[in-house]
Write a protein that holds these residues in place. Structure first.
Motif, short mmCIF file in Angstrom:
data_model
loop_
_atom_site.label_atom_id
_atom_site.label_comp_id
_atom_site.label_asym_id
_atom_site.label_seq_id
_atom_site.Cartn_x
_atom_site.Cartn_y
_atom_site.Cartn_z
N GLY A 178 -57.86 35.66 4.21
CA GLY A 178 -57.59 34.31 3.72
C GLY A 178 -57.55 34.26 2.20
O GLY A 178 -58.12 33.34 1.59
N SER A 179 -56.87 35.22 1.59
CA SER A 179 -56.82 35.27 0.13
C SER A 179 -55.42 35.62 -0.35
O SER A 179 -54.63 36.24 0.38
CB SER A 179 -57.81 36.29 -0.42
N MET A 180 -55.11 35.21 -1.57
CA MET A 180 -53.86 35.60 -2.21
C MET A 180 -54.18 36.00 -3.65
O MET A 180 -54.80 35.24 -4.40
CB MET A 180 -52.83 34.48 -2.22
N THR A 181 -53.76 37.21 -4.02
CA THR A 181 -54.00 37.72 -5.37
C THR A 181 -52.68 37.73 -6.14
O THR A 181 -51.67 38.23 -5.63
CB THR A 181 -54.57 39.14 -5.32
N GLU A 182 -52.69 37.17 -7.34
CA GLU A 182 -51.51 37.18 -8.21
C GLU A 182 -51.83 37.96 -9.48
O GLU A 182 -52.76 37.60 -10.21
CB GLU A 182 -51.10 35.75 -8.58
N TRP A 183 -51.08 39.02 -9.72
CA TRP A 183 -51.21 39.76 -10.97
C TRP A 183 -50.35 39.04 -11.99
O TRP A 183 -49.12 39.13 -11.97
CB TRP A 183 -50.76 41.21 -10.78
N ILE A 184 -50.99 38.30 -12.90
CA ILE A 184 -50.26 37.42 -13.82
C ILE A 184 -49.81 38.12 -15.10
O ILE A 184 -49.10 37.53 -15.90
CB ILE A 184 -51.11 36.18 -14.16
N ILE A 185 -50.22 39.37 -15.28
CA ILE A 185 -49.71 40.22 -16.36
C ILE A 185 -49.15 41.47 -15.69
O ILE A 185 -49.90 42.26 -15.13
CB ILE A 185 -50.80 40.61 -17.38
N PRO A 186 -47.83 41.68 -15.72
CA PRO A 186 -47.23 42.83 -15.03
C PRO A 186 -47.80 44.16 -15.52
O PRO A 186 -48.01 44.36 -16.71
CB PRO A 186 -45.74 42.71 -15.39
N MET B 99 -56.33 47.74 -21.07
CA MET B 99 -57.79 47.79 -21.11
C MET B 99 -58.41 46.79 -20.15
O MET B 99 -59.51 46.99 -19.65
CB MET B 99 -58.27 47.50 -22.53
N MET B 100 -57.72 45.67 -19.90
CA MET B 100 -58.23 44.66 -18.97
C MET B 100 -57.14 44.25 -18.00
O MET B 100 -55.95 44.42 -18.27
CB MET B 100 -58.75 43.44 -19.73
N GLU C 154 -66.87 42.30 -15.31
CA GLU C 154 -65.96 41.34 -14.68
C GLU C 154 -66.32 39.93 -15.13
O GLU C 154 -67.50 39.57 -15.22
CB GLU C 154 -66.01 41.47 -13.16
N PHE C 155 -65.27 39.17 -15.42
CA PHE C 155 -65.43 37.79 -15.88
C PHE C 155 -64.51 36.90 -15.05
O PHE C 155 -63.42 37.32 -14.63
CB PHE C 155 -65.05 37.68 -17.35
N GLY C 156 -64.94 35.68 -14.79
CA GLY C 156 -64.10 34.76 -14.04
C GLY C 156 -64.31 33.32 -14.45
O GLY C 156 -65.36 32.96 -15.00
N TYR C 157 -63.29 32.50 -14.18
CA TYR C 157 -63.36 31.07 -14.47
C TYR C 157 -62.82 30.34 -13.24
O TYR C 157 -61.70 30.64 -12.78
CB TYR C 157 -62.54 30.72 -15.70
N VAL C 158 -63.60 29.41 -12.71
CA VAL C 158 -63.20 28.69 -11.50
C VAL C 158 -62.26 27.54 -11.88
O VAL C 158 -62.65 26.61 -12.58
CB VAL C 158 -64.42 28.15 -10.74
N LEU C 159 -61.02 27.63 -11.41
CA LEU C 159 -60.03 26.60 -11.71
C LEU C 159 -60.13 25.42 -10.74
O LEU C 159 -60.00 24.26 -11.15
CB LEU C 159 -58.62 27.21 -11.63
N LYS C 160 -60.35 25.73 -9.47
CA LYS C 160 -60.46 24.69 -8.44
C LYS C 160 -61.51 25.10 -7.41
O LYS C 160 -61.71 26.29 -7.15
CB LYS C 160 -59.12 24.49 -7.72
N GLY C 161 -62.15 24.11 -6.80
CA GLY C 161 -63.06 24.37 -5.70
C GLY C 161 -64.40 24.96 -6.11
O GLY C 161 -64.83 24.84 -7.26
N VAL D 78 -62.57 44.63 -16.53
CA VAL D 78 -62.47 45.60 -17.63
C VAL D 78 -63.32 46.82 -17.27
O VAL D 78 -64.53 46.69 -17.12
CB VAL D 78 -62.97 45.01 -18.96
N PRO D 79 -62.73 48.02 -17.07
CA PRO D 79 -61.30 48.30 -17.05
C PRO D 79 -60.67 47.80 -15.76
O PRO D 79 -61.39 47.31 -14.87
CB PRO D 79 -61.27 49.83 -17.13
#
Length: 234
Positions: free
Chosen positions: A143-151, A157-158, A181-188, A230-231
């Motif tokens: 139940g997940s979708m991963t988007e690599w937003i930097i090709p 390095m990250m 590892e760092f993260g920011y919750v956009l929704k939910g 990172v890495p």
């Protein structure tokens, strides 16, 4: 001396500097070799590795960026370089590789040269990315979708991704590894499990940890987060 005899002049002797002759011959031989090699490999498929870590360079995205900066469509670039629109499309998507001669023709139409194109200081290297550049992977089971937003961020390095979790969704449990590892919750709202520790984070909150234990993220009602490793490890 008898009057009927003439004085014969001594023949002139020319001293040949064979070192000079050898040097000129060697120089000519080198030039011939260069010409032969250039002709022999002119149509060889081009595969370029660059910078100090020998990372593989993607020609397609750079061609696309240059084309857009010049305000050209794929069809217009194809016409100028006497190629097919299909070939330009395949080239920009890294489906095919151009020969050196073909790449030279394309770059000439785009107002640049091989040396400028492969320069690390090339100002045309893409720095801003949009949805058309993203790569996504869905996992219906988790139940997940991963988007690599930097090709191709795996080479950097990250590695940033945008993760979308459906209600009850989860990431695949990741084994301990080096890095941060760092993260920011956009929704939910999400639950981050690191070993035996469980941490909650909701929209507008961020998280940071060292992935030295088995870890994964879940969401009861669904969530969307920006996640950076990172890495690269995703």
């Amino acid at each position: 001396m008898p009057s009927n005899l003439k004085k014969i002049a001594a023949p002139q002797v020319h001293i040949v500097d064979y070192s000079t002759v050898y040097a000129k011959s060697l120089d000519f031989f080198k030039k011939c070799c260069i010409i032969i090699i250039a002709i022999r490999f002119r149509n060889t498929k081009l595969k370029v590795y660059y910078n100090e870590t020998e990372k593989n360079m993607d020609i397609g995205p750079k061609i696309k960026q240059l084309r857009m900066l010049n305000g050209l469509t794929q069809e217009e670039l194809a016409d100028r370089s006497e190629l097919s629109k299909g070939f330009i499309s395949q080239l920009e998507n890294d489906v095919t590789s151009p020969s050196i001669a073909t790449l030279e023709d394309i770059l000439q139409c785009l107002g640049t040269t091989l040396s400028e194109f492969f320069s690390e200081e090339n100002s045309h290297v893409q720095k801003v990315f949009g949805p058309e550049d993203y790569f996504e992977k869905k996992d219906d089971e988790l139940g997940s979708m991963t988007e690599w937003i930097i090709p191709n961020a795996q080479k950097n390095m990250m590695e940033p991704i945008r993760l979308t979790l459906a209600a009850g969704g989860s990431t695949y449990p990741d084994n301990p590894h080096e890095g941060e590892e760092f993260g920011y919750v956009l929704k939910g709202e999400i639950v981050i499990t690191i070993g035996k520790e469980r941490l909650k984070a909701k929209a507008g909150e961020s998280f940071y940890y060292t992935p030295d234990k088995k870890h994964y993220i879940t969401s009861k009602k669904g969530a969307e987060i920006l996640w950076v490793s990172v890495p690269p490890s995703f």
